[in-house]
Each structure stands twice: as C-alpha cells, then as structure tokens.
Design an enzyme around this catalytic site. Sequence first.
Site, short mmCIF file in Angstrom:
data_model
loop_
_atom_site.label_atom_id
_atom_site.label_comp_id
_atom_site.label_asym_id
_atom_site.label_seq_id
_atom_site.Cartn_x
_atom_site.Cartn_y
_atom_site.Cartn_z
N LYS A 195 -14.97 -7.71 5.34
CA LYS A 195 -13.95 -8.18 6.18
C LYS A 195 -14.15 -7.84 7.55
CE LYS A 195 -10.70 -7.10 2.22
NZ LYS A 195 -9.43 -6.55 1.99
N HIS A 230 0.66 -1.24 0.18
CA HIS A 230 -0.01 -0.06 0.04
C HIS A 230 0.91 1.21 0.10
CE1 HIS A 230 -3.00 -2.67 2.20
NE2 HIS A 230 -3.60 -2.26 0.87
N SER A 282 -3.31 -7.71 3.22
CA SER A 282 -3.70 -7.77 4.56
C SER A 282 -4.20 -8.69 5.24
CB SER A 282 -4.42 -6.66 4.74
OG SER A 282 -3.96 -5.15 4.11
N ARG A 321 -2.33 -6.81 -8.07
CA ARG A 321 -1.40 -7.72 -7.92
C ARG A 321 -1.49 -8.72 -8.99
NH1 ARG A 321 -3.20 -8.46 -1.69
NH2 ARG A 321 -4.74 -8.52 -3.08
#
Length: 161
Positions: free
Chosen positions: A42, A18, A129, A91
């Site tokens: 989440k 990040h 994360s 990614r």
Amino acid sequence: MERIGVYPGSFDPVTNGHLDIIKRASKLFDKVYVVVSLNLKKDALFTHHERVDLLKQVTSEFENVEIEFHSGLIIDYVKSKHANAIVRGIRAISDFEHEFKLFSFNNDLASEIETVILLAKPTHLFLSSSDIKELAKFSGDISKYVPEYVYAQINKKYKIV
C-alpha cells in the site's frame, strides 16, 4: 492469567470501523495492543508516526489500549508482548480468505496464539481506508466514516478547507 490481544493493521487512516473493533476488543481483553504495521503493498497517506498519533488521539478513552509501531512479523511482536491472541476484523468473504491465510501462517509459527475474528458491524461492512482516501482526494464527504480528529488530519493532507 492476563488476557492480551494484539490488533495489527496499517490504519491508513484509522476509520470508525477500526475504532469499533478496538472498542469491542478492549472489552474482551485485559490489555489490547493496537499495532501500526508496515504494508508494503500500500501507498501510505500518513507516515507510521502520524498513524500512531492518530490512533493515540482517537483511543485515549480506552485505559487498556496501547498504540505502537512494529515493522517486523506480527507474530514476533505478539510473542514479545506475551499476548494470547491476534485480533482481526472482517467485513466480507474476501477479508475472510485473506485472514484465513494469515491465520494458517501464524498458527504454523506459533500454534499457542489464537486468532480472534470480530465481524464488522453492518454500518461498517463496506468501509475501507483505501476507499476513504480516494473519496477524500476528490473532495468527497468522509466525515461519517472517520473520527473527527482523523477527518481534520485527512483534510490537512489533501489541503481541503
């Protein structure tokens, strides 16, 4: 015209990946708003206030970066800041599919706002994360994946000495 970018995410926790996207975006835009947003899918380790604090700590060197929280639609936030672009990092192909879907919605809602995709550097390709939280929860070494300040705060959360 001032170039303003908005980089939204849950940032739970903020990673070196990040931080790399923030650094690169800060060179592309006159102003970058990094926005901690809610992700109802989440379970958060840090509250949104804590995530804002973490981001402020690790981005303090960037004069043109501002950290805020927003609980609504990101496109509404982008419009409120008169931003030109939404910044996203990807990614893998799975990220691209997700981001393309978001782009489609956002483009339908506000076609004048661009989406800028920054590719993750190879060292951050598999950095998420969620994986960092899982590794930390089981006392794995996450020190190379997160800024030092974030590392200390994660260890406090998991009561790792």
